[in-house]
Scaffold this active site. Structure first.
Site, PDB file in Angstrom:
ATOM      1  N   TYR A   1      -8.556   7.306  12.007  1.00  0.00           N
ATOM      2  CA  TYR A   1      -8.003   7.639  13.327  1.00  0.00           C
ATOM      3  C   TYR A   1      -8.798   8.723  14.052  1.00  0.00           C
ATOM      4  O   TYR A   1      -8.391   9.175  15.128  1.00  0.00           O
ATOM      5  CB  TYR A   1      -6.529   8.049  13.176  1.00  0.00           C
ATOM      6  CG  TYR A   1      -5.666   6.905  12.709  1.00  0.00           C
ATOM      7  CD1 TYR A   1      -5.246   5.926  13.598  1.00  0.00           C
ATOM      8  CD2 TYR A   1      -5.315   6.777  11.372  1.00  0.00           C
ATOM      9  CE1 TYR A   1      -4.475   4.864  13.171  1.00  0.00           C
ATOM     10  CE2 TYR A   1      -4.539   5.723  10.932  1.00  0.00           C
ATOM     11  CZ  TYR A   1      -4.117   4.769  11.837  1.00  0.00           C
ATOM     12  OH  TYR A   1      -3.356   3.711  11.411  1.00  0.00           O
TER      13      TYR A   1
ATOM     14  N   PHE B   1       2.204   9.674   3.389  1.00  0.00           N
ATOM     15  CA  PHE B   1       2.594   9.593   4.788  1.00  0.00           C
ATOM     16  C   PHE B   1       3.141   8.215   5.175  1.00  0.00           C
ATOM     17  O   PHE B   1       3.745   8.058   6.228  1.00  0.00           O
ATOM     18  CB  PHE B   1       1.427   9.979   5.724  1.00  0.00           C
ATOM     19  CG  PHE B   1       0.231   9.056   5.633  1.00  0.00           C
ATOM     20  CD1 PHE B   1       0.187   7.865   6.322  1.00  0.00           C
ATOM     21  CD2 PHE B   1      -0.861   9.423   4.859  1.00  0.00           C
ATOM     22  CE1 PHE B   1      -0.915   7.043   6.247  1.00  0.00           C
ATOM     23  CE2 PHE B   1      -1.966   8.591   4.774  1.00  0.00           C
ATOM     24  CZ  PHE B   1      -2.012   7.389   5.474  1.00  0.00           C
ATOM     25  N   ASP B   2       2.950   7.238   4.312  1.00  0.00           N
ATOM     26  CA  ASP B   2       3.476   5.902   4.625  1.00  0.00           C
ATOM     27  C   ASP B   2       3.430   5.040   3.367  1.00  0.00           C
ATOM     28  O   ASP B   2       2.621   5.283   2.456  1.00  0.00           O
ATOM     29  CB  ASP B   2       2.653   5.254   5.740  1.00  0.00           C
ATOM     30  CG  ASP B   2       3.294   3.957   6.251  1.00  0.00           C
ATOM     31  OD1 ASP B   2       4.509   3.790   6.053  1.00  0.00           O
ATOM     32  OD2 ASP B   2       2.582   3.129   6.845  1.00  0.00           O
TER      33      ASP B   2
ATOM     34  N   TYR C   1       0.841  -1.206   0.000  1.00  0.00           N
ATOM     35  CA  TYR C   1       0.000   0.000   0.000  1.00  0.00           C
ATOM     36  C   TYR C   1       0.869   1.246   0.000  1.00  0.00           C
ATOM     37  O   TYR C   1       2.040   1.210   0.404  1.00  0.00           O
ATOM     38  CB  TYR C   1      -0.932   0.024   1.213  1.00  0.00           C
ATOM     39  CG  TYR C   1      -0.210   0.288   2.520  1.00  0.00           C
ATOM     40  CD1 TYR C   1      -0.014   1.606   2.983  1.00  0.00           C
ATOM     41  CD2 TYR C   1       0.277  -0.759   3.283  1.00  0.00           C
ATOM     42  CE1 TYR C   1       0.663   1.847   4.165  1.00  0.00           C
ATOM     43  CE2 TYR C   1       0.950  -0.520   4.474  1.00  0.00           C
ATOM     44  CZ  TYR C   1       1.139   0.779   4.915  1.00  0.00           C
ATOM     45  OH  TYR C   1       1.826   1.023   6.070  1.00  0.00           O
TER      46      TYR C   1
ATOM     47  N   ILE D   1      -7.543  -0.356  10.990  1.00  0.00           N
ATOM     48  CA  ILE D   1      -8.578   0.656  11.141  1.00  0.00           C
ATOM     49  C   ILE D   1      -9.832   0.151  10.444  1.00  0.00           C
ATOM     50  O   ILE D   1      -9.762  -0.631   9.481  1.00  0.00           O
ATOM     51  CB  ILE D   1      -8.117   2.019  10.577  1.00  0.00           C
ATOM     52  CG1 ILE D   1      -7.728   1.895   9.095  1.00  0.00           C
ATOM     53  CG2 ILE D   1      -6.967   2.602  11.405  1.00  0.00           C
ATOM     54  CD1 ILE D   1      -7.360   3.212   8.444  1.00  0.00           C
TER      55      ILE D   1
END
Length: 570
Positions: free
Chosen positions: A113, A67-68, A57, A87
């Site tokens: 989140y 961000f990742d 991913y 999540i």
């Protein structure tokens, strides 16, 4: 989506992504949005709740700021679906995905989140975008899955526990990534089945296979390489897919097997240890791969049996066969003398089962004698052939398998010989003795009494047994053994003077020849039948010509007549 197990790692990235996070503008999103950017043509399996998945991913904010990424870490993200290890939005979005499917997943804050965010990496109330590629899925309840896509029409035997097998395979991950192949090494994978030499899934997946069968064996990591994987090629927790073709199988307890026997009738004799056999063969592996043939060399394979001259399995299989018999012989590797493997080159792999289709052409034993079978004998049989007789006979000659060699009938004339004069092979001499005119015989001659190991080029193979059907047409009685000329009447006391026509006291060769021929023509003497009469007379003259001057004097003549030498015709 991020688990607490990676929190420490993600915090290390917080400084790098803080600026991007702060710049991410809030975008309203009411619910989960899934865009399928790539869907494979065939969906072998879709993710269900409770499945374990491996996927790559890229995590982004709506403005595209990353961000990742699992790609950056060089490993997939591995997790159970539907067990709150993700999540909520990701847990829901992965359900229904197929292997190699790619989705762009947009997750609102309440499914990600929320108001808390995730440290300094994910700000509160952030909408998250994930570009997801699913690579693997399995369930803890999964076992080995077998898909046979080819099975031969004849399957005489299937793989069982403790069998030794040879097979080729392509090994891939569930997404099709190749990690290994026996084909690239051009060498089969050879192993025992069911005794722990293989990973558990392969041990199970090979059971029940036939030689020539092709199947796809899919196994979960618990039956493969588990959590740790295998080096850099097989990741931990990876499902494995093997495309397998079985080439060979045997069991250490196997002996040779004989099938497809065609036994001629009658079979008067079968091979025993010590016999010499001539046979043709086609040699192949168990999957049908050809490796050798005597037919291609246009020459039989000739050998003694039961003496260790051939591989052990063939030595055993050639005992008890008939001339003309055909049989298929399957020989497991323990009985084809693997210590001799280097002698057969690269055509026969190690541990291979061998299959020979053989045809017995003939056989004999070194102790064999000429075999004579009288097929017809006239009622009146007074004179029997003996050494020295001049005989005329017809014959049909063939090999033991019926292959014709020659026939006097084709030439319209008899074959004429003097018995005992080495004009035919010894076996024919034996077969022609003690015959009557008009008698017929069937004669079988072993090669040591025929044409031997060399045979006759283009006509009789080396070490071939010969078969003759003969008929004696005529015979002329020969002279006593050792004689080439005899007198029918009393010998004249004036023999020398009768020869010396010109009365010069010596007999020349022409005078000697004329005199002997005159005695034969008048019936007073006989020359050995079947030979050139002039050569006989020349030899007789040489015997009388003591000093070799080409003339016989009365003194030489007397000297010869006075000698007590055996077989002195004059």
């Amino acid at each position: 989506m991020l688990s607490f197990s990676v929190l420490n790692f993600m915090l290390s990235l917080s400084f790098l992504v803080t600026f991007a996070a702060c710049d991410a503008p809030p975008v309203p999103l009411d619910d989960l949005v899934i865009e399928k950017t790539f869907v494979p043509e065939k969906c072998v399996r879709a993710v269900k709740v409770g499945d374990f998945v491996r996927y790559h991913y890229i995590g982004m904010f709506p403005d595209g700021k990353k961000f990742d990424s699992s790609y950056d870490r060089g490993s997939t993200y591995n997790v159970f679906v539907g067990k709150k290890q993700l999540i909520e939005g990701m847990d829901r979005a992965l359900v229904g995905m197929c292997i190699n499917e790619r989705r762009l997943i947009k997750i609102p804050p309440e499914l990600a989140y929320g108001k808390q965010g995730y440290g300094e990496i994910i700000p509160p109330d952030s909408i998250l975008h994930f570009d997801v590629l699913l690579l693997d899925v399995w369930n803890p309840e999964d076992g080995v899955q077998i898909n046979t896509y080819y099975r031969p029409s004849v399957c005489s035997r299937k793989v069982e526990v403790s069998d030794f097998v040879r097979y080729h395979y392509n090994g891939t991950l569930l997404d099709g990534t190749l990690f290994d192949s026996s084909h690239t090494r051009m060498r089969t994978y050879d192993t025992y089945v069911g005794i722990g030499w293989l990973i558990a899934g392969m041990d199970q997946g090979l059971l029940g296979m036939c030689v020539g069968e092709r199947r796809i064996i899919t196994m979960p990591p618990s039956l493969g390489y588990g959590e740790n994987g295998d080096g850099s090629d097989i990741p931990g927790q990876a499902s494995l897919v093997f495309d397998v073709v079985l080439l060979d199988l045997h069991n250490p307890k196997d002996g040779i097997t004989v099938t497809n026997q065609a036994i001629p009738e009658p079979c008067s004799r079968k091979t025993v240890a010590g016999d010499f056999v001539r046979y043709h063969y086609n040699g192949s592996l168990l999957d049908g791969t050809f490796f050798d043939s005597s037919y291609s060399r246009n020459r039989t394979y000739d050998t003694y049996v039961g003496r260790g001259y051939v591989i052990a399995g063939m030595d055993e299989a050639l005992i008890g066969v008939c001339v003309g018999e055909r049989r298929s012989i399957t020989i497991p590797p323990p009985t084809w003398a693997m210590e001799k493997r280097e002698q057969v080159g690269t055509k026969i792999p190690g541990s291979a089962v061998l299959v020979f289709d053989i045809h017995i052409i003939d056989f004999h034993n070194p102790s064999d004698k000429t075999k004579v079978n009288v097929t017809f004998k006239p009622q009146v049989c007074e004179k029997l052939t003996k050494k020295g007789d001049f005989v005329k006979y017809h014959y049909n000659a063939s090999l033991m398998d019926g292959t014709s060699i020659d026939s006097t009938y084709n030439y319209g004339k008899t074959y004429n010989i003097v018995l005992g004069a080495n004009q035919v092979v010894p076996g024919m001499e034996d077969g022609l003795l003690d015959m009557c005119v008009g008698e017929k015989r069937h004669i079988v001659i072993p090669p040591h009494l025929g044409y031997g190991e060399r045979g006759v080029t283009g006509e009789v193979p080396g070490s071939a047994v010969l078969v003759f059907d003969i008929e004696l047409i005529d015979m002329e009685e020969g002279l006593p053994e050792g004689y080439m000329f005899i007198w029918n009447d009393e010998v004249s006391p004036d023999l020398f003077r009768e020869m010396d026509k010109n009365t010069d006291g010596q007999v020349e060769a022409s005078e000697f020849t004329d005199y002997i021929m005159q005695q034969v023509n008048d019936g007073k003497g006989r020359l050995a039948p079947g030979f050139d009469p002039y050569r006989i007379i020349d030899n007789m003259f040489s015997n009388q010509d003591r000093n070799g001057d080409g003339k016989i004097t009365e003194e030489e003549f007397k000297l010869k007549t006075d000698e007590a030498a055996d077989h002195d015709e004059l």
